[in-house]
Design a protein around this motif. Structure first.
Motif, PDB file in Angstrom:
ATOM      1  N   LYS B  24     -20.681 -59.361 -55.919  1.00 27.26           N
ATOM      2  CA  LYS B  24     -20.089 -60.486 -55.202  1.00 27.26           C
ATOM      3  C   LYS B  24     -18.680 -60.774 -55.680  1.00 27.26           C
ATOM      4  CE  LYS B  24     -23.186 -62.968 -52.585  1.00 27.26           C
ATOM      5  NZ  LYS B  24     -24.412 -63.710 -52.727  1.00 27.26           N
ATOM      6  N   LYS B  26     -15.320 -59.888 -58.633  1.00 25.07           N
ATOM      7  CA  LYS B  26     -14.675 -58.898 -59.484  1.00 25.07           C
ATOM      8  C   LYS B  26     -15.345 -58.852 -60.867  1.00 25.07           C
ATOM      9  CE  LYS B  26     -10.619 -56.597 -59.341  1.00 25.07           C
ATOM     10  NZ  LYS B  26      -9.824 -56.150 -58.229  1.00 25.07           N
ATOM     11  N   GLU B  27     -15.677 -60.017 -61.378  1.00 29.53           N
ATOM     12  CA  GLU B  27     -16.286 -60.078 -62.715  1.00 29.53           C
ATOM     13  C   GLU B  27     -17.616 -59.320 -62.721  1.00 29.53           C
ATOM     14  OE1 GLU B  27     -15.402 -63.037 -61.097  1.00 29.53           O
ATOM     15  OE2 GLU B  27     -13.437 -63.023 -62.076  1.00 29.53           O
ATOM     16  N   LYS B  31     -18.661 -56.100 -64.996  1.00 31.64           N
ATOM     17  CA  LYS B  31     -19.851 -56.088 -65.843  1.00 31.64           C
ATOM     18  C   LYS B  31     -20.710 -54.866 -65.553  1.00 31.64           C
ATOM     19  CE  LYS B  31     -20.645 -60.786 -67.232  1.00 31.64           C
ATOM     20  NZ  LYS B  31     -21.435 -61.995 -67.124  1.00 31.64           N
ATOM     21  N   ASN B  34     -19.012 -51.821 -66.987  1.00 37.93           N
ATOM     22  CA  ASN B  34     -19.153 -51.767 -68.440  1.00 37.93           C
ATOM     23  C   ASN B  34     -20.535 -51.268 -68.835  1.00 37.93           C
ATOM     24  OD1 ASN B  34     -16.654 -52.547 -69.255  1.00 37.93           O
ATOM     25  ND2 ASN B  34     -17.145 -54.734 -69.246  1.00 37.93           N
ATOM     26  N   LYS B  35     -21.511 -51.766 -68.114  1.00 39.73           N
ATOM     27  CA  LYS B  35     -22.885 -51.374 -68.428  1.00 39.73           C
ATOM     28  C   LYS B  35     -23.058 -49.876 -68.202  1.00 39.73           C
ATOM     29  CE  LYS B  35     -27.525 -52.628 -67.102  1.00 39.73           C
ATOM     30  NZ  LYS B  35     -28.251 -53.235 -65.988  1.00 39.73           N
ATOM     31  N   ALA B  38     -21.310 -47.851 -70.868  1.00 37.93           N
ATOM     32  CA  ALA B  38     -22.065 -47.821 -72.117  1.00 37.93           C
ATOM     33  C   ALA B  38     -23.218 -46.843 -72.012  1.00 37.93           C
ATOM     34  CB  ALA B  38     -22.578 -49.209 -72.440  1.00 37.93           C
ATOM     35  N   ARG B  41     -21.871 -43.347 -72.204  1.00 42.43           N
ATOM     36  CA  ARG B  41     -21.478 -43.032 -73.582  1.00 42.43           C
ATOM     37  C   ARG B  41     -22.692 -42.694 -74.420  1.00 42.43           C
ATOM     38  NH1 ARG B  41     -17.428 -47.364 -73.172  1.00 42.43           N
ATOM     39  NH2 ARG B  41     -19.050 -48.786 -73.843  1.00 42.43           N
ATOM     40  N   ASP B  73     -11.445 -42.831 -70.735  1.00 40.07           N
ATOM     41  CA  ASP B  73     -10.847 -42.109 -71.858  1.00 40.07           C
ATOM     42  C   ASP B  73     -11.838 -41.151 -72.516  1.00 40.07           C
ATOM     43  OD1 ASP B  73     -12.438 -44.005 -72.847  1.00 40.07           O
ATOM     44  OD2 ASP B  73     -10.977 -44.966 -74.155  1.00 40.07           O
ATOM     45  N   PHE B  74     -12.896 -40.846 -71.830  1.00 47.74           N
ATOM     46  CA  PHE B  74     -13.812 -39.843 -72.381  1.00 47.74           C
ATOM     47  C   PHE B  74     -14.429 -39.071 -71.214  1.00 47.74           C
ATOM     48  CE2 PHE B  74     -17.917 -41.779 -71.356  1.00 47.74           C
ATOM     49  CZ  PHE B  74     -17.505 -43.045 -70.998  1.00 47.74           C
TER      50      PHE B  74
END
Lengths: 453, 982
Positions: B24, B26-27, B31, B34-35, B38, B41, B73-74
């Motif tokens: 809904k 941008k935040e 999130k 990011n999840k 992670a 990674r 960056d990976f």
């Protein structure tokens, strides 16, 4: 002065658009949407200038409120107005959400007509507004078919008698615009809340880099007639003055007990002339809930928690973090809702956490370890240790180590503020100070409470 | 959510993407990302090795996140690992990731190159293709270095698959474009050319693109491709029997290949070999024939493909420009398109015809379509097509049809689109001039032009009209009459008033015989327009009035009354006021003989190329200019660049700087006029308003001197000589003494004697600020030029000049400055100085720039004064008086007694003395009210010690200033400087 006011939903669709001045065109609505809401880069500044037009916005959950002007206005005034506007809307129909705004748009336009006149802010006191904008907000969802009926009702409601109208006029334009005459309560009650938020930035070695408390005194008064109130607290200037005046009993305590207030602002009901001359806070209170004063202190702050971080980088692929928190208040008091947020590097690939108390979890979506403790008594300490595994990256950039932040709630005022008295005088009606039931409560919350690591 | 099959579907990726799309805010999106990051990674970090499928999936996710605008960056390593997979899908994702995310990261590049090398060496055509595509997509220099030699080998190897050859050709083309120096073709040339004979049409198409690019660079090496290309073309076009299978597009045989081959042929002149030539002609004829055949399909793709080939063939015909029959046929074919339903076709047809019109063979043929084109101009809905129609009309115009075309353009002008009006105006003006048999027609045309579209008539157009009228006696009378009639209209355009004022001022006498246009009537007519005009026009009208006084002595009184009125004599505009004053005096003082000589009729202008043409060329810029001089059709596909190269030099060569200078010189010639100092000043004034001085009235007399002559020359020269384009900036400053032409500003000069920083000069356009510092005999001034307007200053120059008498005393060197100051911007110039010996004058700062087309010229005195080179000297009372006595010789002392101009304030005085540069000596003089100072002036040759004493007399408001130095000239100069300050 404010040229117009727009409310958008999270998608940038316009919910409310009210233009007060001709210099704001239709395209201003779109300009804000395109340049702020849908901006490629997130816009962080609350003030945006687009083509010589200034947009001041605040965001409430998913709703954007934007005030627009082409003139050079006092930005603080505009934001104060926007916050007031939010308060008024909340008072009328509860939470500010897209649905509530859509359900109440007639009411909102009516409110906007009342609290802004040609862009100049007017009386935005909820209590006063409720005397002449009498309709209730719609809190739930109404079926669409009821709407016409509702609008008719509203119309009927607004047909007040002549007397009522003249009474309202005299009250709104009178000297005491925030309280009407002839209020009667069977029980005269007073609720007084001291709400503070404490902000801190501390170095890894435990040195305080900056700290301040911003507090509010919020009152709820249910008093009959036109009572005169007097509020007293342990303000250093007042205490010192009394000490000099000869009051020997206070003089002993004042060394420790008084606080230095850096600056404060009052509700319009407070007589400022009296405050300036005698530094006493006396006022005729509005009916219901209001914010009596706001203040800020920077000296002798009681920091409820101390965070001791320990970060060790083991090679390029591992990081060891240990964080100790110590509570620093009377053992009899209980802090609540404690949350410690430990940021993790952007190339974290795995986290193991061990904590003695509460629950800790690595939240990948926020790039942080979040440690929650429900309750904690004073003079205790607790610790968490975490092992963070890292993925080697091409980037040679070093991790910036953002500070560890903390949230909590404590049942005392970190500034040290104490309410000494709140006296109520009502000469016309026969109730005295002793008949009023008074409730006082202190809540200290964390603002931005950070420790560098 | 899209249905995905198990296996290669990558369900996780689909879920992730749909999650992101459902976010809904941008935040929420950040999130989720990011999840996911992670998660990836932890997966990449995980101890157990990932299988190819999941590796591919995660790399895909990373790619998606990157494309959403987040930093990655990976994962590069994993992507490189995918290259070594044997599965097509995994390899493909790996290459995709690398093409998108690769940067010049050294260790990875080596690994990637290794992977590429392996794939190129493999016998698997799919893998080779992937590798070639990756190289082409990245196209970096490193890759070019690594594979530039490898790829041509693959391209020409006998056993390479067709599809690989195709990719290799295109890859080579790409490398050749990005780093041409690294791709050596030498040994492969012949074999690459022979790819045109390849069985596979895809290979031929790719190779043609490559060869076209290479042939543009080194045409000689690829000459052999002509015959092959012609043969290939004829096989495609003429023989209907060959089945091209996949390469027939909506019944058109290999349209892309045909177009490319035709483009390739446009790199070369027509083939010399007769057989080859006839074969090519046959091909082109066939293409033209095919256009006549009824379409085989109603589909738009069919006609598009067919027309594409046809237009390319026509371009080739135009390029060769050797076969009259073909040219005429092409022209007729285009003529048919002029009435086609398709707007695009009409546009293309008009555009091609423009180039056809410039060929001698087809010019006549193009002319037959004039009616259609004129019709297109009137009825066409699309403005860009109308624009082309105007271009074509301009190109096809010659003496025979000029009248008709000009008439049509004029009538179209009335309701033409605003965006193209100015261009049409210029074109009409040029055509009218170029093909004018009868100059009365020309005058009529231009006056009509001004009447219809006055706002779009640029200065050049009406300058030109005046030049022509003045140079041709036979039209002068007619012009005066026509102008007079045109001015009768209640509302005239200002340009018309200008032309009218000029022409009546010069030739009003030719129509004065008629009572309807008697001198008084003429004057009243002009004067009725006076108040509605802008300042430059009014200035011109004033000049016309003074000419009237000469032409018609009977209206002298009326005109003098007008000049004498307050609205002229006291006009707020300095130019108008000065003209009024000077003309009034001139008319009062001068005898009729002198008047007659001063106000003589203008001599003819030297003949030269029309400035309008230059302006049109400039205006057109990158557009196709249907120039009279044939601009060759561009040789390759990317037409604009090439075309610019063709047309730009033409513009420049028509006017080399040298010829500009030559143009300037004749107008500088002295006039047979009496020496009139008033007029000289008018000439000087005019330099800042060059355009107002059409009447060459104030061209200065010979006795005016070099400076005045230069100024006047510039003033008049820059308007009637063709230098108003940017050429004037290239001219090597023909008037080296413009300083005298501009008024020298020194209003702020004296304020700088006692201070070093501040605003030196300011007008509506420009602000000049100074910051200066001095040390011993050296000084440096930072001059800041602030552009106060919102527009650019162009051709900005500023130079510091010193009079000869000053040069030997003060060495001034100014650093060069940028020629452009943006609106609102500031520019800094550093001026270094060295004081050689004492001096009295000050250097001049000459500034010239172009603002909104007008040349601005100003000169400011730089506040460099002798006292700037002071070094303060502290001394006590005894020392002071000892030296004071030593300098007792009468020629060493200068004393001045003067009245104070300002209130006497000892603090201010003290500050001024310190600012003057000397040390302020307190308590030296026995009288505490007196001021005493000492200092040493440093020059390169000597040092001059200096003592000063200032005695105020408050009652009389007077000062007595005494200076003693070892040199008399220094004493005098310092005394003058300092006494000015009080």
């Amino acid at each position: 002065m404010i040229g117009g006011l727009f409310i958008y939903n999270h998608k940038g669709e316009v919910l409310i658009s009210r233009v007060y001045r001709d210099d704001i065109g239709r395209n201003a609505v779109d300009a804000f949407r395109v340049n702020v809401i849908h901006a490629r880069q997130q816009v962080r500044s609350p003030v945006t200038n687009i083509a010589r037009t200034s947009f001041f916005h605040v965001k409430r959950s998913n709703i954007w409120l934007a005030a627009v002007t082409k003139q050079n206005v006092n930005a603080a005034m505009v934001f104060e107005f926007l916050y007031k506007m939010c308060d008024v809307m909340t008072a009328y129909f509860g939470k500010i959400s897209e649905e509530n705004i859509k359900n109440n748009f007639v009411l909102i336009y009516e409110l906007l007509d009342e609290i802004l006149d040609f862009g100049y802010p007017q009386n935005s006191e909820t209590g006063a507004l409720k005397t002449f904008i009498t309709q209730q907000g719609i809190k739930g969802q109404w079926p669409l078919s009821v709407l016409p009926l509702y609008l008719n009702l509203r119309f009927l409601c607004s047909l007040q008698t002549k007397e009522e109208q003249s009474q309202i006029t005299s009250q709104v334009t009178g000297q005491i615009g925030w309280r009407r005459e002839g209020i009667k309560y069977r029980r005269n009650e007073l609720f007084l809340d001291v709400l503070e938020s404490v902000n801190l930035l501390m170095s890894p070695q435990g040195q305080v880099l900056s700290a301040h408390v911003s507090g509010r005194v919020v009152m709820k008064s249910y008093l009959s007639g036109m009572p005169e109130c007097k509020f007293g607290m342990n303000d250093k200037i007042v205490i010192d003055k009394q000490g000099k005046g000869g009051g020997t009993d206070d003089a002993g305590k004042s060394g420790k007990q008084s606080i230095a207030i850096d600056d404060c602002t009052f509700h319009q009901c407070v007589r400022l002339s009296k405050f300036d001359s005698e530094r006493s806070i006396s006022f005729i209170p509005p009916d219901g809930e209001y914010e009596l004063m706001r203040y800020r202190t920077t000296k002798d702050i009681i920091l409820p928690f101390r965070v001791i971080p320990l970060v060790r980088e083991v090679g390029r692929t591992k990081l060891e973090v240990k964080v100790v928190i110590k509570s620093n208040f009377k053992p009899s008091l209980l802090a609540q809702k404690i949350e410690v947020r430990i940021p993790t590097p952007l190339n974290t690939s795995g986290v193991q956490v061990i904590c003695m108390k509460g629950k800790a979890k690595y939240k990948a979506s926020e790039n942080a370890i979040v440690w929650k403790i429900k309750r904690m008594a004073g003079m205790k300490e607790s610790q968490i240790s975490a092992e963070i595994e890292l993925l080697p990256t091409n980037d040679k950039k070093k991790w910036a180590r953002p500070p560890i932040s903390m949230n909590f709630e404590v049942p005392f005022a970190p500034s040290g503020l104490k309410v000494r008295y709140l006296k109520v005088f009502e000469s016309k009606l026969n109730y005295s100070d002793h008949d009023v039931i008074k409730w006082v409560r202190y809540i200290g919350r964390s603002g931005i409470y950070e420790t560098r690591c | 959510m899209p249905a995905v099959s198990k296996g290669d579907g990558m369900r996780g990726l689909a879920v992730f993407i749909s999650d992101i799309r459902n976010c809904k805010s941008k935040e929420a999106e950040i999130k989720r990302i990011n999840k996911e990051l992670a998660n990836i990674r932890s997966k990449f970090k995980g101890d157990k090795a990932l299988d190819g499928y999941s590796k591919k999936k995660y790399v895909c996710k990373l790619l998606f996140i990157f494309l959403l605008g987040h930093d990655i960056d990976f994962g590069h390593m994993e992507a490189v690992n995918l290259l070594s997979s044997n599965k097509y899908t995994e390899k493909q994702i790996g290459y995709l990731f690398i093409s998108v995310l690769v940067n010049s990261n050294s260790d990875l590049i080596r690994l990637i190159n290794n992977g590429l090398k392996n794939d190129l060496a493999s016998r698997n055509p799919t893998f080779m293709n992937l590798a070639l595509h990756c190289i082409a997509n990245v196209g970096s220099r490193e890759m070019a270095e690594a594979f530039a030699s490898e790829i041509p080998r693959i391209l020409v190897a006998g056993d390479t698959m067709d599809s690989v050859k195709q990719s290799a050709a295109l890859c080579l083309l790409r490398l050749n474009r990005t780093s041409p120096d690294l791709v050596p073709m030498g040994e492969w040339t012949a074999r690459v050319v022979h790819l045109l004979n390849d069985q596979h049409l895809g290979v031929v198409t790719a190779a043609t693109s490559l060869i076209t690019t290479l042939a543009q660079k080194s045409p000689d090496d690829f000459k052999t491709s002509i015959s092959l290309a012609v043969a290939r073309l004829s096989r495609i076009v003429t023989s209907a029997s060959i089945d091209l299978q996949d390469y027939t597009y909506y019944f058109v045989a290999a349209p892309w290949l045909s177009v490319k081959l035709l483009r390739l042929l446009q790199c070369y002149p027509p083939p010399e070999d007769g057989a080859l030539r006839s074969r090519l002609t046959e091909c082109l004829e066939t293409i033209l024939n095919k256009a006549q055949e009824p379409p085989k399909s109603k589909k738009v793709q069919h006609s598009n493909a067919k027309n594409a080939v046809l237009f390319e063939a026509i371009s080739l015909i135009i390029h060769h420009d050797s076969e009259p029959t073909l040219l005429v046929r092409a022209c007729n074919q285009l003529g048919q398109f002029l009435q086609h339903r398709e707007t695009n076709l009409r546009y293309l047809a008009l555009e091609s015809m423009c180039t056809l019109a410039s060929s001698e063979f087809s010019h006549e043929a193009v002319k037959t379509h004039m009616e259609t084109v004129i019709n297109a101009l009137k009825t066409e809905r699309d403005v860009s097509v109308r624009q082309r129609a105007v271009d074509l009309l301009y190109a096809m115009c010659d003496r025979s049809n000029a009248k008709q075309i000009v008439a049509e353009m004029l009538s179209y002008l009335e309701n033409a689109d605003y965006s193209i009006r100015e261009e049409i105006v210029l074109k009409v003006a040029i055509l009218a001039e170029k093909y004018a048999v009868d100059y009365t027609w020309y005058v009529d045309t231009i006056l009509n032009l001004i009447r219809f579209a006055g706002d779009h008539v640029s200065e050049e157009v009406w300058y030109r009209v005046i030049q022509i009228v003045i140079n041709r006696d036979e039209v002068q009378g007619y012009a005066a009459k026509t102008v007079f009639e045109a001015l009768q209209a209640p509302a005239c355009h200002e340009n018309l008033v200008k032309v009218g004022g000029y022409i009546l001022g010069e030739f009003g006498n030719l129509i004065a015989g008629d009572s309807r246009s008697s001198p008084l009537v003429q004057f009243n007519l002009l004067h009725s327009k006076f108040h509605l005009c802008s300042v430059p026009t009014r200035a011109l009208l004033l000049s016309a009035y003074i000419k009237f006084i000469n032409l018609f002595p009977e209206v002298k009184g009326t005109i003098q009354d007008v000049l004498r009125s307050d609205s002229q004599l006291r006009n707020a505009d300095v130019e108008l006021q000065q003209r009024a004053v000077e003309y009034l005096r001139l008319s009062c003082i001068a005898s009729t003989d002198i008047l007659a000589t001063v106000l003589e009729e203008m001599p003819p202008f030297p003949e030269r190329e029309s400035s309008i043409l230059a302006k049109l060329k400039k205006k057109k810029g990158s557009l196709n200019v249907p120039d009279i001089d044939d601009s060759r059709k561009n040789m390759n596909g990317n037409g604009n660049v090439e075309h610019n190269n063709n047309s730009e030099p033409n513009d420049v060569t028509t006017k080399s700087p040298a010829s500009v200078v030559a143009d300037l010189i004749p107008t500088n010639r002295p006039r047979p006029t009496s020496a009139s100092p008033i007029l000289l000043s008018a000439g000087i004034m005019s330099a800042s308003h060059p355009f107002t001085d059409l009447l060459n009235l104030n061209s200065p007399p010979a006795t005016g001197g070099g400076g005045g002559g230069g100024g006047g020359g510039r003033g008049s020269g820059s308007l009637l000589v063709d230098v108003f384009s940017d050429l004037s900036s290239q001219a090597p400053a023909p008037a080296p003494a413009p300083a005298a032409a501009a008024e020298v500003s020194e209003e702020n000069f004296s304020r700088f004697v006692c201070k070093n920083n501040g605003v030196l000069y300011e007008n509506q356009l420009l602000q000049i600020g100074l910051k200066s510092e001095y040390r011993q005999n050296l000084g440096r001034i930072y001059v800041f030029y602030g552009n106060k307007t919102s527009a650019q200053f162009q051709s900005f120059t500023s130079a510091v000049t010193s009079a000869d008498s000053l040069k030997s005393h003060l060495d001034v060197h100014a650093k060069p400055v940028d020629p452009v100051i943006e609106g609102g911007a500031q520019m800094q110039q550093i001026v270094n100085m060295e004081c050689i010996s004492d001096f009295t004058e000050a250097p001049l700062l000459n500034i010239q720039f172009r603002f909104g087309g007008a040349l601005q010229n100003m000169a400011v005195k730089l506040p460099v004064t002798l006292n700037k080179f002071f070094q303060p000297t502290e001394m006590n009372s005894q020392e002071f008086f000892q030296r004071w006595k030593q300098l007792g010789a009468p020629q060493q002392e200068v004393q001045k007694i003067f009245k104070s101009k300002q209130p006497m304030d000892s603090d201010v005085t003290k500050a001024k003395i310190i600012g003057f540069g000397v040390a302020f000596l307190d308590g030296v003089d026995p009288n505490p009210a007196n001021f005493v100072g000492a200092g040493v002036i440093h020059t390169k040759t000597t040092q001059v010690g200096c003592l000063l004493r200032l005695e105020p007399n408050t009652q009389a408001q007077m000062y007595r200033l005494t200076l003693r130095t070892s040199r008399e000239s220094v004493s005098q100069r310092l005394c003058d400087l300092l006494s000015e300050q009080f």
